[in-house]
Design a protein around this motif. Sequence first.
Motif, PDB file in Angstrom:
ATOM      1  N   THR A  25      10.396   2.554   5.410  1.00  0.00           N
ATOM      2  CA  THR A  25       9.402   3.222   4.334  1.00  0.00           C
ATOM      3  C   THR A  25       8.708   4.205   5.373  1.00  0.00           C
ATOM      4  O   THR A  25       8.225   3.762   6.497  1.00  0.00           O
ATOM      5  CB  THR A  25       8.458   2.181   3.618  1.00  0.00           C
ATOM      6  N   GLU A  26       8.048   5.172   4.710  1.00  0.00           N
ATOM      7  CA  GLU A  26       7.331   6.019   5.444  1.00  0.00           C
ATOM      8  C   GLU A  26       5.687   5.980   4.485  1.00  0.00           C
ATOM      9  O   GLU A  26       5.963   5.965   3.297  1.00  0.00           O
ATOM     10  CB  GLU A  26       7.797   7.654   5.260  1.00  0.00           C
ATOM     11  N   LEU A  27       4.668   5.629   5.258  1.00  0.00           N
ATOM     12  CA  LEU A  27       3.491   5.599   4.572  1.00  0.00           C
ATOM     13  C   LEU A  27       2.445   6.654   5.264  1.00  0.00           C
ATOM     14  O   LEU A  27       2.539   7.000   6.436  1.00  0.00           O
ATOM     15  CB  LEU A  27       2.842   4.214   4.794  1.00  0.00           C
ATOM     16  N   ALA A  65       0.638  -0.809   5.813  1.00  0.00           N
ATOM     17  CA  ALA A  65       1.863  -0.977   6.562  1.00  0.00           C
ATOM     18  C   ALA A  65       1.683  -2.088   7.445  1.00  0.00           C
ATOM     19  O   ALA A  65       2.738  -2.652   7.463  1.00  0.00           O
ATOM     20  CB  ALA A  65       1.683   0.305   7.529  1.00  0.00           C
ATOM     21  N   VAL A  77       8.733   0.646   9.774  1.00  0.00           N
ATOM     22  CA  VAL A  77       7.673   1.266   9.121  1.00  0.00           C
ATOM     23  C   VAL A  77       7.026   2.627   9.630  1.00  0.00           C
ATOM     24  O   VAL A  77       6.279   2.264  10.635  1.00  0.00           O
ATOM     25  CB  VAL A  77       6.626  -0.036   8.793  1.00  0.00           C
ATOM     26  N   LEU A 110       4.400   5.851  10.150  1.00  0.00           N
ATOM     27  CA  LEU A 110       3.265   6.407   9.579  1.00  0.00           C
ATOM     28  C   LEU A 110       3.287   7.789   9.715  1.00  0.00           C
ATOM     29  O   LEU A 110       3.626   8.129  10.848  1.00  0.00           O
ATOM     30  CB  LEU A 110       2.128   5.679  10.094  1.00  0.00           C
TER      31      LEU A 110
END
Length: 299
Positions: free
Chosen positions: A272-274, A282, A295, A297
Amino acid sequence: MPPGWPAPTCCSGPDGPRPPFVPGRDVVGAVVAVGPGVPVSWSGRRVAAHLSGGGHATHVTVPESRLVALPDTVSAARAVCLPLNYLAAHQLLRAARVTADNAVFVDGASGGIGTALLDLLNDRGAVAIGSCSPPKYDTVERYGGIPVDRHATDLAGRVRERAEQVAPQGLHAAFSGGGLRSLRVGRAVLAPGGLLAAYGGDVGPVRHPPPARARLLPRLAVLAAWGTTRRTRTTTYSAQRSVRRHPATARDDLAHLLELLARGRIDPLVATELPLGQAEEAYRLLESGTAVGKVVLVP
């Protein structure tokens, strides 16, 4: 380095920054300014780098010696999977001298370095038996690996069963992210002369007390191999130590990996991208063990 900019966080000490510090060892971004002596041609270029820390920020100062230019066709989210996980996996496979006719065991195969190992092994045409939780079998199979339940009571027996089907000559190497059980399983499934490679934690000389895991890793690896009657080889690996001691090699390896990515030969898995502001979320996701892949950022 432009006047007023902070000192390079990736060079704050021989073994990385001391607490308190900003985490983050793999970064991708664009060069917004260059310091004295650095060619202006770097300005504006998309780059990747392996740091000792400080990557979870909107801006970082990085020595030119650590920068690798990104191919135009490579996305930042996929490229950022390479400077830590894939670099470590690539160097582990080189240390083990894995070739297309080899079969290996990867413990924790659904993790960051685990999936990188599977991906690179698949590219080489080697056979990989990977341990993970049953819900993550699809991830191991995605990269051509053979999954086994890492929570099985007789994990070594399960691995040997799979090995007999695909590699009657035995397993050439076993890769372990740490833990005495993992190391013992790795040792137990190797063919005579095979290599047990333990990674994670810095095992080089330090000037201040390293984390407990870093201190224990080489001792656990030796303990896991101790007492065996077979000629099992054992080695420990730390990406931080490797980059610090051989920065030119690390940069060349990262450039090679980026080329493989640009050519479609490897397929980094992004969970995922946060946003950077959700870094705490995260880390919770990583601690939960439910994330499969990187993950990322995004500033």
